[in-house]
Design a protein around this motif. Structure first.
Motif, PDB file in Angstrom:
ATOM      1  N   TYR A 188       0.814  -1.217   0.000  1.00 29.34           N
ATOM      2  CA  TYR A 188       0.000   0.000   0.000  1.00 29.34           C
ATOM      3  C   TYR A 188       0.844   1.262   0.000  1.00 29.34           C
TER       4      TYR A 188
ATOM      5  N   HIS B  39     -11.098  -5.991   3.439  1.00 27.54           N
ATOM      6  CA  HIS B  39     -10.403  -5.596   4.655  1.00 27.54           C
ATOM      7  C   HIS B  39     -10.803  -4.185   5.035  1.00 27.54           C
TER       8      HIS B  39
ATOM      9  N   HIS C 143      -9.586  -0.312   6.599  1.00 31.16           N
ATOM     10  CA  HIS C 143      -8.520   0.612   6.963  1.00 31.16           C
ATOM     11  C   HIS C 143      -9.119   1.491   8.052  1.00 31.16           C
TER      12      HIS C 143
ATOM     13  N   HIS D 189     -12.821  -1.865   2.635  1.00 30.37           N
ATOM     14  CA  HIS D 189     -12.357  -1.945   1.254  1.00 30.37           C
ATOM     15  C   HIS D 189     -12.706  -3.296   0.649  1.00 30.37           C
TER      16      HIS D 189
ATOM     17  N   HIS E 219      -8.382   5.611  -2.684  1.00 26.53           N
ATOM     18  CA  HIS E 219      -9.639   5.796  -1.942  1.00 26.53           C
ATOM     19  C   HIS E 219      -9.346   6.607  -0.692  1.00 26.53           C
TER      20      HIS E 219
HETATM   21 CU   LIG Z   1      -7.552  -1.416   1.000  1.00 27.38          CU
END
Ligand SMILES: [Cu+2]
Lengths: 216, 391
Positions: free
Chosen positions: B163, B211, B213, B351, B364
């Motif tokens: 990420y 998942h 965040h 997500h 995002h």
């Molecule tokens: Cu994500």
């Protein structure tokens, strides 16, 4: 969820991620070129000179342990306590024999340690050097090390020479087993072709110098 | 020499200090750590930034000067306090802070359009934020009011595994502050059972794991200095009724607060008044969260906003690296009387991957808004700015 500490059956495959981002290295070029610097203002980060002096003061009593590898200097940060008007630095050291974090606060004007705290079960993020050591332990693992080398070869066409060839990022893991008290790291390993190894189940226990595989 | 070796091995690369020039008298920091921006409508933001080893980009001593007004201090400091990433199958569960300072991504000129890079890792820019206001003149051009707003942005980006996180602090010419994080880079690429993921790529073979965040920010408000700041929670009663009645709750003690329809909070200094005699405050609204609630050993996910008494060593929402303090924000929020409030805002984004998330994944965003409430007696931009009519 079941979680146990087994080494057998660990598989290591590269996740299919064509990562385009890079881990970067190399310092701020401006920093080393500057000779004279005006005194820092209250809100400025620590200057290079302040970091050097704080490190010297904070590590003075631990030199022998640091030389033997028992104590590791993780990093030096500006203390950001609004009750303090003086410039202060906090040195984070980890004592592997005790499995304890030591934080030494250095008053930069006085040039001495004005506060020290030590505690177990407190884990700041791994330093660069610890990330590298974790990767070395992974490479030394008979099965997983072989897997990493094979994936590296596949990705680059070259043999892996040292852990430093890998692009590494480490995060602390403390959710299970010995890692509740030990210093354990989970690594992200990026290969030269942009893929990441699937290392989510692999935990490197830096305190015990062991590689563990999580099961879930 | 010994010290030199130590530093070489341990110091965060991006934390390396930049060349400074002396701070001007009365300024809390020196160039390049001082940001002092006067936006076209006359609003001015002054702050210091720092790339800290653990928290990464931190803003400090943030002060706002509304057009034609005196400067008022808002935040003593603001920073990311955690990025918690639990996967839907239950594992893995990452805490992505991390040493953000050493994960900072070197920014190019293109990453900082029209702005100024401070060192390699921080960008300071201004950009359009759309209409500041628009009011028809009903045929009279002199009565017509329209202006375009601008905002100051301070940003850094971090590479954590696959990420990339872009962290922005946005300071509007309307006195608002918007902290937000954009996640981009690559998906993890881990396959899961259909019930925990979404098929990406050709057919239905690869189910990319969903998942969360859960991003935490720490904000130490010091409105006109650290004394007297009070946090209030506002609710509006009335359910399936025509009427709504305001209920104000003063949070005199540490609090773990939940989002609720129409609920918001404000930090107010009752002794700092605007020209109308109203107390100056900033309002916090966290309505955009997915409100992830984890298991009991992740109690830090159980609330959306935490109010705690200031303690210098409480810096991260989880994995706090200080032996003198507790390790997570739910433990900081005890029963202590709050004399100098720190706000912790937890914004979750769930997500569920989609085909469009193929590499490089589109950003995002998640974040929240901090808006001025009664900082000025009226719209301070009404008579200023290039597109305002001549007076
Ligand atoms: Cu994500």
């Amino acid at each position: 969820m079941r979680r146990s500490w087994v080494l057998a059956g660990a598989t290591l495959s590269a996740a299919v991620v064509a990562g385009t981002a890079m881990f970067l290295s190399g310092g701020e070029p401006q920093a080393s070129q500057v000779q004279r610097q005006p005194p820092p203002a209250p809100g400025d980060p620590l200057s290079q000179d302040e970091v050097r002096r704080a490190t010297e003061v904070a590590t003075a009593s631990s030199r022998a342990h640091m030389a033997s590898g028992r104590i590791e200097l993780l990093y030096v940060e500006r203390e950001d306590d609004k009750a303090q008007d003086d410039r202060r630095a906090e040195a984070y050291l980890y004592d592997y024999a005790d499995d304890a974090l030591i934080v030494r606060t250095v008053d930069l004007a006085e040039g001495k340690v004005v506060e020290e705290s030590k505690g177990r079960g407190v884990q700041p993020p791994p330093s660069k050097r610890e990330e590298l050591r974790a990767a070395e332990l992974l490479l030394a693992h008979p099965k997983l090390g072989k897997g990493v080398r094979a994936e590296y070869k596949k990705a680059s066409g070259r043999q892996l020479r040292t852990a430093a060839d890998l692009q590494l990022r480490g995060l602390i893991f403390r959710d299970a087993g010995a890692c509740r008290t030990h210093r354990c790291v989970r690594l992200f390993v990026r290969l030269p072709d942009g893929r990441f190894l699937d290392t989510s189940r692999i935990v490197i226990d830096l305190s015990a110098k062991k590689v563990q595989t999580l099961e879930w | 020499m010994f010290v030199h070796l130590l530093l070489a091995g341990s110091l965060a690369v991006s934390g390396a200090p930049l060349a400074r020039t002396a701070a001007a008298p009365g300024q809390p920091c020196s160039a390049p750590y001082l940001i002092d921006e006067r936006l076209p409508n006359g609003a001015r933001w002054r702050l210091c930034w720092e790339m800290r080893t653990i928290e990464g980009l931190t803003v400090g001593r943030v002060a706002y000067t509304p057009p034609g007004h005196q400067q008022v201090g808002v935040l003593r400091s603001g920073a990311l306090a955690q990025i918690h990433v639990p996967y839907d199958s239950g594992e893995p569960r990452y805490h992505d802070i991390g040493s953000l300072g050493s994960a900072a991504v070197a920014l190019t000129e293109a990453d900082c359009p029209g702005g100024e890079r401070r060192g390699q890792y921080t960008c300071v820019l201004t950009r359009a934020r759309g209409h500041a206001f628009l009011k028809d003149g009903f045929g009279d051009p002199a009565e017509r009011r329209s202006a375009q707003g601008r905002e100051l942005v301070v940003l850094s980006a971090y590479q954590v595994g696959w990420y990339t996180y872009i962290a922005e602090w946005i300071f509007g010419d309307d006195g608002s502050i918007t902290p937000r994080v954009g996640a981009t880079g690559s998906l993890a690429g881990t396959t899961t059972a259909p019930k925990h993921g979404w098929p990406i790529g050709v057919g239905r073979k690869h189910f990319e794991e969903s998942h969360s965040h859960n991003i935490f920010w720490r904000m130490d408000f010091d409105i006109g200095g650290k004394a007297r700041d009070v946090v209030e929670q506002y609710d509006f009663s009335g359910n399936r009724t025509k009427k709504r009645s305001m209920i104000r709750t003063t949070l005199t003690r540490e609090t773990k607060a939940l989002n609720w329809p129409m609920r918001w909070w404000r930090v107010v200094d009752p002794r700092v008044r605007n020209a109308d005699g109203h107390a100056v405050s900033w309002e916090i609204n966290n309505s955009g969260s997915a409100e992830y609630r984890g298991p009991s050993d992740e109690a830090f996910t159980h609330s959306d906003v935490y109010v705690t008494q200031y303690r210098a060593c409480e810096r991260l929402a989880t994995m706090n690296p200080s032996p003198r303090c507790r390790t997570s924000v739910d433990a900081y929020a005890g029963k202590e009387r709050v004399k100098d409030p720190v706000l912790w805002v937890n914004v979750g984004f769930h997500h569920v991957a989609r085909d469009e998330d193929a590499d490089p994944m589109p950003v995002h965003w998640q974040g929240f808004r901090v808006t001025p409430r009664d900082v000025t007696a009226r719209n301070p931009a009404a008579s200023a700015g290039p597109s305002a009519p001549p007076q």
